[in-house]
Design an enzyme around this catalytic site. Structure first.
Site, PDB file in Angstrom:
ATOM      1  CB  CYS A  87      10.808  12.144  -0.111  1.00 31.54           C
ATOM      2  SG  CYS A  87      10.117  10.996   1.065  1.00 31.54           S
TER       3      CYS A  87
ATOM      4  NE  ARG B 102       6.378   6.175  -9.856  1.00 32.13           N
ATOM      5  CZ  ARG B 102       5.378   6.940  -9.485  1.00 32.13           C
ATOM      6  NH1 ARG B 102       4.731   7.668 -10.366  1.00 32.13           N
ATOM      7  NH2 ARG B 102       5.006   6.973  -8.226  1.00 32.13           N
TER       8      ARG B 102
ATOM      9  CG  ASP C 130      10.563   6.118  -3.528  1.00 35.64           C
ATOM     10  OD1 ASP C 130      11.028   7.114  -2.930  1.00 35.64           O
ATOM     11  OD2 ASP C 130       9.521   6.156  -4.211  1.00 35.64           O
TER      12      ASP C 130
ATOM     13  CG  PHE D 224      10.355   1.649   0.833  1.00 39.14           C
ATOM     14  CD1 PHE D 224       9.882   1.593   2.134  1.00 39.14           C
ATOM     15  CD2 PHE D 224      11.718   1.462   0.619  1.00 39.14           C
ATOM     16  CE1 PHE D 224      10.756   1.382   3.209  1.00 39.14           C
ATOM     17  CE2 PHE D 224      12.596   1.243   1.679  1.00 39.14           C
ATOM     18  CZ  PHE D 224      12.118   1.213   2.980  1.00 39.14           C
TER      19      PHE D 224
ATOM     20  CG  ASP E 154       4.491  -0.608   0.334  1.00 37.70           C
ATOM     21  OD1 ASP E 154       4.980   0.348  -0.277  1.00 37.70           O
ATOM     22  OD2 ASP E 154       3.803  -0.469   1.383  1.00 37.70           O
ATOM     23  CB  SER E 155       4.934  -2.314   5.458  1.00 31.54           C
ATOM     24  OG  SER E 155       4.810  -0.919   5.274  1.00 31.54           O
TER      25      SER E 155
HETATM   26  N1  SAH Z   1       7.977   4.024  -4.842  1.00 27.42           N
HETATM   27  C1  SAH Z   1       6.599   4.375  -4.657  1.00 27.42           C
HETATM   28  C2  SAH Z   1       6.377   5.382  -3.559  1.00 27.42           C
HETATM   29  C3  SAH Z   1       6.902   4.957  -2.209  1.00 27.42           C
HETATM   30  S1  SAH Z   1       6.149   5.755  -0.888  1.00 27.42           S
HETATM   31  C4  SAH Z   1       6.019   4.888  -5.984  1.00 27.42           C
HETATM   32  O1  SAH Z   1       6.735   4.953  -6.971  1.00 27.42           O
HETATM   33  O2  SAH Z   1       4.827   5.199  -6.013  1.00 27.42           O
HETATM   34  C5  SAH Z   1       6.708   4.869   0.471  1.00 27.42           C
HETATM   35  C6  SAH Z   1       6.072   3.488   0.651  1.00 27.42           C
HETATM   36  O3  SAH Z   1       6.766   2.854   1.700  1.00 27.42           O
HETATM   37  C7  SAH Z   1       4.616   3.468   1.058  1.00 27.42           C
HETATM   38  O4  SAH Z   1       3.893   2.690   0.146  1.00 27.42           O
HETATM   39  C8  SAH Z   1       4.591   2.788   2.442  1.00 27.42           C
HETATM   40  O5  SAH Z   1       3.510   1.882   2.601  1.00 27.42           O
HETATM   41  C9  SAH Z   1       5.872   2.019   2.415  1.00 27.42           C
HETATM   42  N2  SAH Z   1       6.525   1.768   3.694  1.00 27.42           N
HETATM   43  C10 SAH Z   1       6.737   2.626   4.709  1.00 27.42           C
HETATM   44  N3  SAH Z   1       7.506   2.038   5.663  1.00 27.42           N
HETATM   45  C11 SAH Z   1       7.792   0.794   5.213  1.00 27.42           C
HETATM   46  C12 SAH Z   1       8.559  -0.284   5.713  1.00 27.42           C
HETATM   47  N4  SAH Z   1       9.209  -0.187   6.877  1.00 27.42           N
HETATM   48  N5  SAH Z   1       8.639  -1.413   4.996  1.00 27.42           N
HETATM   49  C13 SAH Z   1       7.991  -1.519   3.819  1.00 27.42           C
HETATM   50  N6  SAH Z   1       7.262  -0.518   3.275  1.00 27.42           N
HETATM   51  C14 SAH Z   1       7.161   0.611   3.965  1.00 27.42           C
END
Ligand code: SAH
Length: 394
Positions: free
Chosen positions: A338, A210, A298, A226, A248-249
């Site tokens: 990941c 980050r 991510d 995400f 984010d979803s």
């Molecule tokens: N970048 C974040 C961590 C991401 S974790 C950080 O720095 O903290 C992955 C995220 O993707 C989660 O919050 C989850 O809610 C979201 N997610 C999972 N599938 C998704 C989708 N199809 N569309 C949007 N968000 C999604």
């Protein structure tokens, strides 16, 4: 102690200090060990290999934790392992950062135990029956070592099912953490909801990435896909990004992200939050012709196992292809995976396919990895799960 003899020729991985022994490698179990019991593993030719947790439900029949025959796996042993793991993280913790991973499973010789520190609280994930059977000892040691306000059990992971363990999500000891607990990472404040949040509440594995990414965002128009609670969004704002769109979803993720913007006194006017599926949203941007200077991708783990690799590779490719098409010329794409099953070379190959499909020339300008509190044992490459690339898309 129950002894387990391996089939002839199946001792190699254990000798090389790989911690997993698959059920197909077992020749003979001399007795009837309980799931989670510590057993002694012996090669076909009688050579001592190691001590490990037995589990008859799991494909990984034994998880090795000790290769020295003279050691006794008792409370003192756990205390030593935990002390060592905690001590090795102390350099991460300071006035700016009060959250990190203190224990990372196999990497810290405690297969199936994850301990995350969130300010004065601890969040545990117990993913093996071996650790489950010594849970009370571990809580006592953590209390004595760290004097936390509360210890929370956040073991609601699918992995527990493979070990025949029920899902747990509740207080183990002490005070319940507040619904939104405030922590700091690199000087940025975050609200964390341990009970309802994802994983153990926060993705501290992206701490370094980050701040690296943020150094490229001054004056830029950023898209954080995400976003969860806003790790990349907040770091970009701290480095004067012109604007950030966070997608984010999860409603809780977006709600927490908004709280975090206020918590840090960042300019909310600069941020657009969109609760939506990223794949859908990227297509919306594509149709409307909106472009960005910096995009972060991510996603969650697309390949939970090797069998999911092909489908996951296609999903990563499609996601990255779309990301590349939404960048201004020369824009930056920070893309992560990941999935432990996808190594960095495979990930690069997937990105190369995405670039070809997008019709873009792409340069790798930096490689991302997991931080020091998520070490990778050289004999256990499966522990290396987080990887990423910073790409310049021409
Ligand atoms: N970048 C974040 C961590 C991401 S974790 C950080 O720095 O903290 C992955 C995220 O993707 C989660 O919050 C989850 O809610 C979201 N997610 C999972 N599938 C998704 C989708 N199809 N569309 C949007 N968000 C999604």
């Amino acid at each position: 102690m129950v002894e387990i003899i391996l089939k002839r020729g199946k001792e190699k991985a254990a000798i090389q200090r790989h911690p997993w022994i698959f059920s197909g490698a077992l020749e003979k179990v001399k007795g009837k060990p309980e799931n989670g019991e510590v057993v002694k593993v012996i090669a076909f030719d009688d050579e001592f290999l190691g001590y490990g947790y037995y589990n008859s439900n799991s494909r990984v029949a034994v998880r090795l934790l000790e290769w020295d025959e003279n050691q006794t796996i008792d409370t003192k042993w756990y205390e030593n392992r935990l002390k060592q793991a905690i001590a090795s993280r102390q350099f991460i913790l300071n006035d700016e950062t009060n959250t990190c991973r203190l224990v990372f499973s196999e990497a810290d010789f405690l297969p199936g135990l994850i301990v995350d520190k969130y300010a004065d609280f601890l969040s545990l994930q117990i993913l093996s029956s071996g650790i489950e059977s010594v849970k009370n000892d571990i809580v006592e040691i953590l209390k004595a070592e760290l004097n936390p306000k509360g210890i929370f059990d956040k073991s609601d992971a699918i992995a527990r099912g493979h070990e025949g363990l029920a899902i747990e999500n509740g207080l183990l000891w002490g005070e319940n953490p507040p619904e939104f607990l405030e922590v700091k990472e690199n000087g940025i404040a975050y609200h964390i909801n341990i009970a309802e949040g994802q994983k153990s509440g926060f993705y501290c594995d992206q701490r370094d990435n980050r701040s690296i990414l943020a150094s490229y965002t001054n004056g830029k128009k950023v898209l954080d896909c995400f976003s969860y609670s806003g790790g990349f969004t907040l770091n970009s704002l701290a480095k004067n990004a012109k604007s950030v769109t966070s997608v984010d979803s999860s409603a809780l993720a977006i709600e927490t992200l908004k709280q975090n913007i206020t918590l840090n006194n960042f300019d909310a006017e600069k941020v657009t939050t969109i609760q939506s599926d990223v794949n859908k949203q990227l297509r919306v941007f594509k149709d409307s012709g909106e472009l960005f200077d910096v995009i972060v991708l991510d996603p969650p783990k697309y390949a939970p196992s090797r069998s999911a690799m092909d489908r996951a590779a296609r999903a990563y490719k499609d996601l990255n292809r779309l990301g590349m098409l939404l960048l201004e010329k020369g824009g930056l794409l920070a893309t992560f995976s990941c999935s432990g099953a996808i190594d960095i070379e495979t990930f690069k190959q997937i990105i190369a396919w995405a670039a070809l499909d997008a019709g873009k020339e792409v340069q790798i300008i930096k490689q991302f990895c997991q931080p020091e509190d998520h070490p990778v044992r050289i004999s256990f490459s499966e522990g290396e799960y987080l990887k990423g690339l910073l790409l310049r898309v021409l």
